[in-house]
Design a protein around this motif. Structure first.
Motif, PDB file in Angstrom:
ATOM      1  N   LEU A   1       0.824  -1.200   0.000  1.00 31.78           N
ATOM      2  CA  LEU A   1       0.000   0.000   0.000  1.00 31.78           C
ATOM      3  C   LEU A   1       0.868   1.266   0.000  1.00 31.78           C
ATOM      4  CD1 LEU A   1      -2.913  -0.867   2.446  1.00 31.78           C
ATOM      5  CD2 LEU A   1      -3.091  -0.399  -0.002  1.00 31.78           C
ATOM      6  N   GLY A   2       1.970   1.203   0.718  1.00 34.67           N
ATOM      7  CA  GLY A   2       2.855   2.364   0.762  1.00 34.67           C
ATOM      8  C   GLY A   2       3.416   2.687  -0.616  1.00 34.67           C
ATOM      9  N   LEU A   3       3.828   1.657  -1.345  1.00 34.59           N
ATOM     10  CA  LEU A   3       4.343   1.868  -2.693  1.00 34.59           C
ATOM     11  C   LEU A   3       3.247   2.413  -3.609  1.00 34.59           C
ATOM     12  CD1 LEU A   3       6.638   1.593  -4.751  1.00 34.59           C
ATOM     13  CD2 LEU A   3       5.919  -0.789  -5.138  1.00 34.59           C
ATOM     14  N   LEU A   4       2.026   1.857  -3.467  1.00 38.44           N
ATOM     15  CA  LEU A   4       0.914   2.311  -4.294  1.00 38.44           C
ATOM     16  C   LEU A   4       0.595   3.780  -4.024  1.00 38.44           C
ATOM     17  CD1 LEU A   4      -1.348   1.567  -6.320  1.00 38.44           C
ATOM     18  CD2 LEU A   4      -2.764   0.949  -4.336  1.00 38.44           C
ATOM     19  N   LEU A   5       0.529   4.152  -2.730  1.00 36.35           N
ATOM     20  CA  LEU A   5       0.223   5.539  -2.382  1.00 36.35           C
ATOM     21  C   LEU A   5       1.358   6.485  -2.783  1.00 36.35           C
ATOM     22  CD1 LEU A   5      -1.547   5.143   1.062  1.00 36.35           C
ATOM     23  CD2 LEU A   5      -2.554   5.893  -1.104  1.00 36.35           C
ATOM     24  N   CYS A   6       2.570   6.016  -2.709  1.00 41.51           N
ATOM     25  CA  CYS A   6       3.704   6.829  -3.175  1.00 41.51           C
ATOM     26  C   CYS A   6       3.530   7.156  -4.652  1.00 41.51           C
ATOM     27  CB  CYS A   6       5.009   6.084  -2.930  1.00 41.51           C
ATOM     28  SG  CYS A   6       6.485   6.985  -3.461  1.00 41.51           S
ATOM     29  N   GLY A   7       3.145   6.132  -5.436  1.00 41.31           N
ATOM     30  CA  GLY A   7       2.870   6.367  -6.848  1.00 41.31           C
ATOM     31  C   GLY A   7       1.715   7.334  -7.036  1.00 41.31           C
ATOM     32  N   GLY A   8       0.677   7.193  -6.191  1.00 39.83           N
ATOM     33  CA  GLY A   8      -0.466   8.084  -6.289  1.00 39.83           C
ATOM     34  C   GLY A   8      -0.105   9.530  -5.998  1.00 39.83           C
ATOM     35  N   LEU A   9       0.763   9.750  -5.008  1.00 38.95           N
ATOM     36  CA  LEU A   9       1.179  11.111  -4.679  1.00 38.95           C
ATOM     37  C   LEU A   9       2.009  11.738  -5.803  1.00 38.95           C
ATOM     38  CD1 LEU A   9       2.065  10.682  -0.896  1.00 38.95           C
ATOM     39  CD2 LEU A   9       0.045  11.784  -1.887  1.00 38.95           C
ATOM     40  N   VAL A  10       2.830  10.933  -6.465  1.00 42.65           N
ATOM     41  CA  VAL A  10       3.602  11.440  -7.611  1.00 42.65           C
ATOM     42  C   VAL A  10       2.676  11.675  -8.803  1.00 42.65           C
ATOM     43  CG1 VAL A  10       5.411  10.864  -9.280  1.00 42.65           C
ATOM     44  CG2 VAL A  10       5.739  10.343  -6.852  1.00 42.65           C
ATOM     45  N   PHE A  11       1.635  10.857  -8.894  1.00 45.10           N
ATOM     46  CA  PHE A  11       0.722  10.940 -10.029  1.00 45.10           C
ATOM     47  C   PHE A  11       0.004  12.290 -10.093  1.00 45.10           C
ATOM     48  CE2 PHE A  11      -3.544  10.251 -11.862  1.00 45.10           C
ATOM     49  CZ  PHE A  11      -3.194   9.784 -13.124  1.00 45.10           C
ATOM     50  N   VAL A  12      -0.306  12.875  -8.943  1.00 47.59           N
ATOM     51  CA  VAL A  12      -1.069  14.127  -8.923  1.00 47.59           C
ATOM     52  C   VAL A  12      -0.301  15.260  -9.629  1.00 47.59           C
ATOM     53  CG1 VAL A  12      -2.121  15.893  -7.481  1.00 47.59           C
ATOM     54  CG2 VAL A  12      -2.390  13.477  -6.884  1.00 47.59           C
ATOM     55  N   PRO A  13       0.928  15.612  -9.211  1.00 49.06           N
ATOM     56  CA  PRO A  13       1.641  16.677  -9.942  1.00 49.06           C
ATOM     57  C   PRO A  13       2.008  16.271 -11.365  1.00 49.06           C
ATOM     58  CG  PRO A  13       3.076  15.681  -8.283  1.00 49.06           C
ATOM     59  CD  PRO A  13       1.703  15.147  -8.037  1.00 49.06           C
ATOM     60  N   TRP A  14       2.270  14.976 -11.560  1.00 50.36           N
ATOM     61  CA  TRP A  14       2.588  14.497 -12.916  1.00 50.36           C
ATOM     62  C   TRP A  14       1.399  14.737 -13.845  1.00 50.36           C
ATOM     63  CZ3 TRP A  14       0.671  10.916 -16.380  1.00 50.36           C
ATOM     64  CH2 TRP A  14       1.532  10.507 -17.408  1.00 50.36           C
ATOM     65  N   SER A  15       0.202  14.449 -13.392  1.00 48.78           N
ATOM     66  CA  SER A  15      -0.997  14.639 -14.218  1.00 48.78           C
ATOM     67  C   SER A  15      -1.277  16.116 -14.462  1.00 48.78           C
ATOM     68  CB  SER A  15      -2.209  13.986 -13.547  1.00 48.78           C
ATOM     69  OG  SER A  15      -2.037  12.595 -13.435  1.00 48.78           O
ATOM     70  N   LEU A  16      -1.004  16.941 -13.482  1.00 51.87           N
ATOM     71  CA  LEU A  16      -1.171  18.377 -13.677  1.00 51.87           C
ATOM     72  C   LEU A  16      -0.187  18.894 -14.726  1.00 51.87           C
ATOM     73  CD1 LEU A  16      -1.637  19.551  -9.983  1.00 51.87           C
ATOM     74  CD2 LEU A  16      -3.342  19.738 -11.814  1.00 51.87           C
ATOM     75  N   TYR A  17       1.054  18.438 -14.660  1.00 50.11           N
ATOM     76  CA  TYR A  17       2.073  18.879 -15.607  1.00 50.11           C
ATOM     77  C   TYR A  17       1.686  18.520 -17.039  1.00 50.11           C
ATOM     78  CZ  TYR A  17       6.607  19.246 -17.955  1.00 50.11           C
ATOM     79  OH  TYR A  17       7.625  19.577 -18.823  1.00 50.11           O
ATOM     80  N   TRP A  18       1.163  17.306 -17.240  1.00 49.22           N
ATOM     81  CA  TRP A  18       0.826  16.842 -18.574  1.00 49.22           C
ATOM     82  C   TRP A  18      -0.585  17.213 -18.992  1.00 49.22           C
ATOM     83  CZ3 TRP A  18       4.329  15.391 -21.951  1.00 49.22           C
ATOM     84  CH2 TRP A  18       5.573  14.972 -21.479  1.00 49.22           C
ATOM     85  N   GLY A  19      -1.327  17.891 -18.137  1.00 52.18           N
ATOM     86  CA  GLY A  19      -2.641  18.398 -18.523  1.00 52.18           C
ATOM     87  C   GLY A  19      -3.778  17.431 -18.346  1.00 52.18           C
ATOM     88  N   LEU A  20      -3.544  16.272 -17.744  1.00 48.22           N
ATOM     89  CA  LEU A  20      -4.627  15.306 -17.561  1.00 48.22           C
ATOM     90  C   LEU A  20      -5.656  15.791 -16.543  1.00 48.22           C
ATOM     91  CD1 LEU A  20      -2.626  11.958 -17.561  1.00 48.22           C
ATOM     92  CD2 LEU A  20      -4.378  12.627 -19.205  1.00 48.22           C
ATOM     93  N   LEU A  21      -5.253  16.641 -15.628  1.00 52.38           N
ATOM     94  CA  LEU A  21      -6.184  17.155 -14.621  1.00 52.38           C
ATOM     95  C   LEU A  21      -6.598  18.598 -14.902  1.00 52.38           C
ATOM     96  CD1 LEU A  21      -4.562  15.720 -11.357  1.00 52.38           C
ATOM     97  CD2 LEU A  21      -6.521  14.823 -12.634  1.00 52.38           C
ATOM     98  N   LEU A  22      -6.328  19.052 -16.127  1.00 52.43           N
ATOM     99  CA  LEU A  22      -6.705  20.415 -16.527  1.00 52.43           C
ATOM    100  C   LEU A  22      -7.698  20.358 -17.670  1.00 52.43           C
ATOM    101  CD1 LEU A  22      -3.164  22.065 -16.453  1.00 52.43           C
ATOM    102  CD2 LEU A  22      -4.946  22.231 -14.712  1.00 52.43           C
ATOM    103  N   PRO A  23      -8.544  21.402 -17.806  1.00 50.15           N
ATOM    104  CA  PRO A  23      -9.543  21.379 -18.880  1.00 50.15           C
ATOM    105  C   PRO A  23      -8.908  21.459 -20.268  1.00 50.15           C
ATOM    106  CG  PRO A  23      -9.538  23.493 -17.747  1.00 50.15           C
ATOM    107  CD  PRO A  23      -8.625  22.589 -16.975  1.00 50.15           C
TER     108      PRO A  23
END
Length: 490
Positions: A468-490
């Motif tokens: 779970l720790g590894l999964l959540l670590c990936g999830g925490l990195v995923f948030v800024p990564w998705s913002l950078y690539w526009g996946l979480l932006l309109p």
């Protein structure tokens, strides 16, 4: 940059390559019959009966043997001007690619040299405009020595990439009498390429983060990884150093070069260097290569734009007769739907190595969760998951990461002129919308998984904590990564 990312991203440029060309030895045919010059790059080079074709060989940069053909009118007068045609992008492009231009220019009373572009020292990963300029100057030397050609009246013509090469060659040699550029760029290659693909996406109806963030970020990463040669080459100092008359030609419907910005940049650089002997002409219903186009630049017809060849002939005869023109712009206004965007090298935190590290972490973190579950099941040690949200985070995050990378790669391969995006809804391709939905769901799953683990912390075994720790670590990195690539932006 590791070989893994090199292999994956190299596919972006494969569609731009031309088949390699070889030497083309032959003898000119008698006057009055079509001349045929054999070419190992394809079928024999056949020219009309009113022209003569003479094979030539010459040394390019670093002594590389190059082969070409000189086309001249059979009834040409001695002391005639000559022009060397410089190819656009592509490795080993055969001389036949520019045969239409060569024939039409020769019919204007010029001797025209076309040659097979090098493949040695020119590839997806290696490119030098200085080396290509040396090849062009070797061709100039060969044309200056042809019977009937006045060596003081030989110039260069460059298409697209050749619009960077021809001015560079002319700035290095007094042997070049004039410069003609077609579909040329006055800005850096990476900025031009990013604009061209974005223009194709917009033409397909796409807007928002895919065009504004994901596409330019992908190109910056490619350039930072060494997969885009000469990305930040600045042609303006070279243009400013030109002391020869310049003819610039652009099609109104150029979808590969920004047709409003590029001429302005050329003019500003020439004026800065004190050169006011330039003529710029825009042709209606013409594309990047100044060929006719029936659909706004998407399709290139074989014929040149009406008046294009005559302009080249008249202009060359004038400037080589000692009548350099003053500054002159003519033709209809070009069509450019959006401005180019500056493409600076990425900061350290967004470099290709950091992006690769983030990608590796995300794939490992998201893929490890189901892999561990499978191993446990095979060993008969299955456990009830702490929360089903963890499964959503693993599957959704992994799909969003790999899917977005693959989709961006596909778009960059098909993005020139008219992108193949699939169905578009509200300015977003359905594939991109689905990936964005998965990204949002994965972020929600990060929060739910963290809350569930906190509630059940006492009952979670040590091995499950690691997973779970590894999964959540990936999830925490995923948030800024998705913002950078526009996946979480309109």
């Amino acid at each position: 940059m590791t070989p893994h990312l090199l292999v994956v991203t190299a596919a972006l440029f494969l569609s731009a390559l031309s088949p390699p060309a070889g030497p083309s030895p032959a003898e000119p045919s008698p006057a009055g019959t079509p001349s045929s010059v054999s070419s190992s790059a394809g079928p024999p080079l056949v020219v009309p009966a009113d022209l003569r074709a003479v094979p030539v060989s010459f040394g390019g940069s670093e002594g590389l043997p190059l082969h070409g053909t000189v086309l001249s009118p059979i009834a040409a007068r001695p002391g005639r001007p000559g022009v060397v045609l410089v190819h656009g992008a592509g490795t080993g492009t055969p001389r036949t690619k520019l045969l239409t231009e060569a024939v039409e220019f020769a019919r204007q009373g010029l001797s025209v040299l076309i040659y097979d572009k090098r493949s040695k020292g020119y590839s997806l990963f290696e490119r030098s405009y200085a080396r290509l300029a040396g090849d062009a100057l070797g061709a100039v030397t060969a044309l200056r020595s042809q019977p009937g050609v006045d060596p003081a009246k030989v110039g260069l013509w460059g298409l697209s990439e050749g619009g960077w090469v021809a001015p560079l060659a002319a700035s290095r040699s007094r042997d070049v009498a004039f410069v003609i550029v077609v579909g040329a760029n006055s800005g850096p290659p990476l900025r031009q390429q990013t604009w061209a693909v974005a223009a194709g996406l917009r033409k397909a109806g796409v807007s928002g983060s895919l065009v504004d963030r994901a596409e330019p970020h992908m190109y910056r990463m490619i350039a930072d990884g060494g997969l885009f040669p000469e990305p930040y080459y600045d042609p303006r100092p070279v243009i400013a150093a030109l002391r020869r008359p310049v003819l610039g030609i652009w099609g109104v419907h150029d979808l590969l070069t920004p047709p409003e910005e590029s001429p302005r940049g050329f003019a500003e650089a020439l004026e800065k260097g004190g050169n006011r002997h330039y003529t710029f002409r825009f042709f209606a219903d013409a594309d990047h290569a100044a060929h006719r186009t029936p659909d706004g630049g998407v399709t290139r017809l074989p014929e040149l734009a009406p008046g294009y060849a005559a302009l080249v002939g008249t202009w060359v005869h004038g400037v080589t007769a000692g009548e350099p023109p003053g500054t002159r712009w003519s033709g209809p206004d070009p069509v450019q739907d959006a401005p180019t965007v500056p493409m600076d090298p990425p900061a350290g935190w967004e470099s290709s190595n950091v992006q690769l590290a983030a990608l590796t972490l995300l794939v490992v973190a998201f893929a490890a969760y189901p892999v561990v579950a499978l191993v446990r099941r095979l060993r008969g040690r299955s456990r009830t998951p702490v929360t089903r949200a963890a499964r959503l985070l693993s599957a959704g995050g992994l799909t969003a990461v790999l899917g977005s990378f693959c989709y961006l790669t596909y778009l960059l391969m098909t993005g020139g002129k008219l992108a193949t995006t699939g169905p578009v809804l509200a300015g977003r391709p359905l594939v991109w919308l689905a990936l964005q939905a998965l990204a949002v769901a994965s972020v929600v799953a990060v929060v739910l998984t963290a809350l569930a683990w906190r509630r059940n912390a006492a009952s979670v075994p040590a091995g499950e904590r690691v997973r779970l720790g590894l999964l959540l670590c990936g999830g925490l990195v995923f948030v800024p990564w998705s913002l950078y690539w526009g996946l979480l932006l309109p």
